[in-house]
Design a protein around this motif. Structure first.
Motif, PDB file in Angstrom:
ATOM      1  N   ARG A  47       0.833  -1.211   0.000  1.00  0.00           N
ATOM      2  CA  ARG A  47       0.000   0.000   0.000  1.00  0.00           C
ATOM      3  C   ARG A  47       0.861   1.253   0.000  1.00  0.00           C
ATOM      4  NH1 ARG A  47      -3.196  -2.337   4.421  1.00  0.00           N
ATOM      5  NH2 ARG A  47      -4.732  -3.674   3.437  1.00  0.00           N
ATOM      6  N   ASP A  48       1.953   1.209   0.751  1.00  0.00           N
ATOM      7  CA  ASP A  48       2.863   2.363   0.782  1.00  0.00           C
ATOM      8  C   ASP A  48       3.455   2.615  -0.605  1.00  0.00           C
ATOM      9  OD1 ASP A  48       2.396   2.642   3.514  1.00  0.00           O
ATOM     10  OD2 ASP A  48       4.223   1.566   4.083  1.00  0.00           O
ATOM     11  N   THR A  49       3.871   1.544  -1.260  1.00  0.00           N
ATOM     12  CA  THR A  49       4.428   1.662  -2.609  1.00  0.00           C
ATOM     13  C   THR A  49       3.381   2.200  -3.579  1.00  0.00           C
ATOM     14  OG1 THR A  49       5.960  -0.153  -2.195  1.00  0.00           O
ATOM     15  CG2 THR A  49       5.499   0.373  -4.512  1.00  0.00           C
ATOM     16  N   GLN A  50       2.176   1.658  -3.511  1.00  0.00           N
ATOM     17  CA  GLN A  50       1.100   2.117  -4.388  1.00  0.00           C
ATOM     18  C   GLN A  50       0.776   3.590  -4.130  1.00  0.00           C
ATOM     19  OE1 GLN A  50      -1.517  -1.064  -3.109  1.00  0.00           O
ATOM     20  NE2 GLN A  50      -1.780  -1.671  -5.250  1.00  0.00           N
ATOM     21  N   PHE A  51       0.765   3.995  -2.868  1.00  0.00           N
ATOM     22  CA  PHE A  51       0.479   5.383  -2.520  1.00  0.00           C
ATOM     23  C   PHE A  51       1.511   6.312  -3.149  1.00  0.00           C
ATOM     24  CE2 PHE A  51       0.637   8.977   0.580  1.00  0.00           C
ATOM     25  CZ  PHE A  51      -0.641   9.467   0.350  1.00  0.00           C
ATOM     26  N   LYS A  52       2.767   5.941  -3.047  1.00  0.00           N
ATOM     27  CA  LYS A  52       3.840   6.751  -3.648  1.00  0.00           C
ATOM     28  C   LYS A  52       3.691   6.814  -5.165  1.00  0.00           C
ATOM     29  CE  LYS A  52       7.062   5.776   0.075  1.00  0.00           C
ATOM     30  NZ  LYS A  52       8.147   4.905   0.507  1.00  0.00           N
ATOM     31  N   GLU A  53       3.339   5.697  -5.776  1.00  0.00           N
ATOM     32  CA  GLU A  53       3.141   5.675  -7.225  1.00  0.00           C
ATOM     33  C   GLU A  53       1.979   6.572  -7.644  1.00  0.00           C
ATOM     34  OE1 GLU A  53       4.699   1.107  -8.046  1.00  0.00           O
ATOM     35  OE2 GLU A  53       2.546   1.517  -7.994  1.00  0.00           O
ATOM     36  N   ILE A  54       0.888   6.510  -6.891  1.00  0.00           N
ATOM     37  CA  ILE A  54      -0.272   7.355  -7.184  1.00  0.00           C
ATOM     38  C   ILE A  54       0.106   8.821  -7.055  1.00  0.00           C
ATOM     39  CG2 ILE A  54      -2.560   8.068  -6.373  1.00  0.00           C
ATOM     40  CD1 ILE A  54      -3.017   5.073  -5.598  1.00  0.00           C
ATOM     41  N   LEU A  55       0.763   9.174  -5.954  1.00  0.00           N
ATOM     42  CA  LEU A  55       1.173  10.571  -5.749  1.00  0.00           C
ATOM     43  C   LEU A  55       2.064  11.061  -6.885  1.00  0.00           C
ATOM     44  CD1 LEU A  55       1.988  10.783  -1.930  1.00  0.00           C
ATOM     45  CD2 LEU A  55       0.048  11.777  -3.134  1.00  0.00           C
ATOM     46  N   ARG A  56       3.033  10.254  -7.262  1.00  0.00           N
ATOM     47  CA  ARG A  56       3.960  10.632  -8.334  1.00  0.00           C
ATOM     48  C   ARG A  56       3.208  10.826  -9.648  1.00  0.00           C
ATOM     49  NH1 ARG A  56       7.094   6.200  -8.778  1.00  0.00           N
ATOM     50  NH2 ARG A  56       7.716   6.611  -6.665  1.00  0.00           N
ATOM     51  N   ALA A  57       2.308   9.913  -9.961  1.00  0.00           N
ATOM     52  CA  ALA A  57       1.554  10.004 -11.215  1.00  0.00           C
ATOM     53  C   ALA A  57       0.629  11.219 -11.222  1.00  0.00           C
ATOM     54  CB  ALA A  57       0.754   8.723 -11.435  1.00  0.00           C
ATOM     55  N   VAL A  58      -0.037  11.474 -10.103  1.00  0.00           N
ATOM     56  CA  VAL A  58      -0.926  12.636 -10.006  1.00  0.00           C
ATOM     57  C   VAL A  58      -0.121  13.920 -10.199  1.00  0.00           C
ATOM     58  CG1 VAL A  58      -2.304  13.971  -8.357  1.00  0.00           C
ATOM     59  CG2 VAL A  58      -2.731  11.531  -8.642  1.00  0.00           C
ATOM     60  N   GLU A  59       1.034  13.987  -9.555  1.00  0.00           N
ATOM     61  CA  GLU A  59       1.884  15.173  -9.694  1.00  0.00           C
ATOM     62  C   GLU A  59       2.379  15.327 -11.138  1.00  0.00           C
ATOM     63  OE1 GLU A  59       5.753  17.306  -7.637  1.00  0.00           O
ATOM     64  OE2 GLU A  59       5.222  15.271  -7.032  1.00  0.00           O
ATOM     65  N   ASN A  60       2.845  14.243 -11.730  1.00  0.00           N
ATOM     66  CA  ASN A  60       3.372  14.297 -13.100  1.00  0.00           C
ATOM     67  C   ASN A  60       2.308  14.697 -14.114  1.00  0.00           C
ATOM     68  OD1 ASN A  60       5.919  13.570 -12.230  1.00  0.00           O
ATOM     69  ND2 ASN A  60       5.692  11.417 -12.755  1.00  0.00           N
ATOM     70  N   LYS A  61       1.060  14.373 -13.830  1.00  0.00           N
ATOM     71  CA  LYS A  61      -0.031  14.692 -14.755  1.00  0.00           C
ATOM     72  C   LYS A  61      -0.652  16.066 -14.458  1.00  0.00           C
ATOM     73  CE  LYS A  61      -1.028   9.919 -15.797  1.00  0.00           C
ATOM     74  NZ  LYS A  61      -0.719   9.893 -17.204  1.00  0.00           N
TER      75      LYS A  61
END
Length: 76
Positions: free
Chosen positions: A8-22
């Motif tokens: 979940r921690d890894t997924q959260f970081k991935e979501i945050l990164r993708a949201v920021e990048n987009k």
């Protein structure tokens, strides 16, 4: 097998990164909208999984969870 908390921690970081990048920081979105936006960049398989991950991290300052039907999420 990966620890569910670590996953979940890894997924959260991935979501945050993708949201920021987009360029979606500050936008209010549903789990379905988030899933559509990040599914190519984050290891989440469904809107339900997005909601589970974000609910698990609801106390994090990086995401605001707004109760309602449906729940809405805003990233800072």
């Amino acid at each position: 097998m990966e620890n569910p908390s670590t996953r979940r921690d890894t997924q959260f970081k991935e979501i945050l990164r993708a949201v920021e990048n987009k360029g979606l920081l500050g936008e209010e979105m549903t789990a379905k909208e988030i899933h559509e936006a990040v599914k190519e960049d984050a290891s989440v398989s469904s809107p339900h999984e997005v909601a589970t991950v974000l609910g698990y991290h609801a106390d994090e300052p990086a995401v605001e969870v707004k109760e309602g039907s449906p729940y809405r999420y805003r990233f800072d």
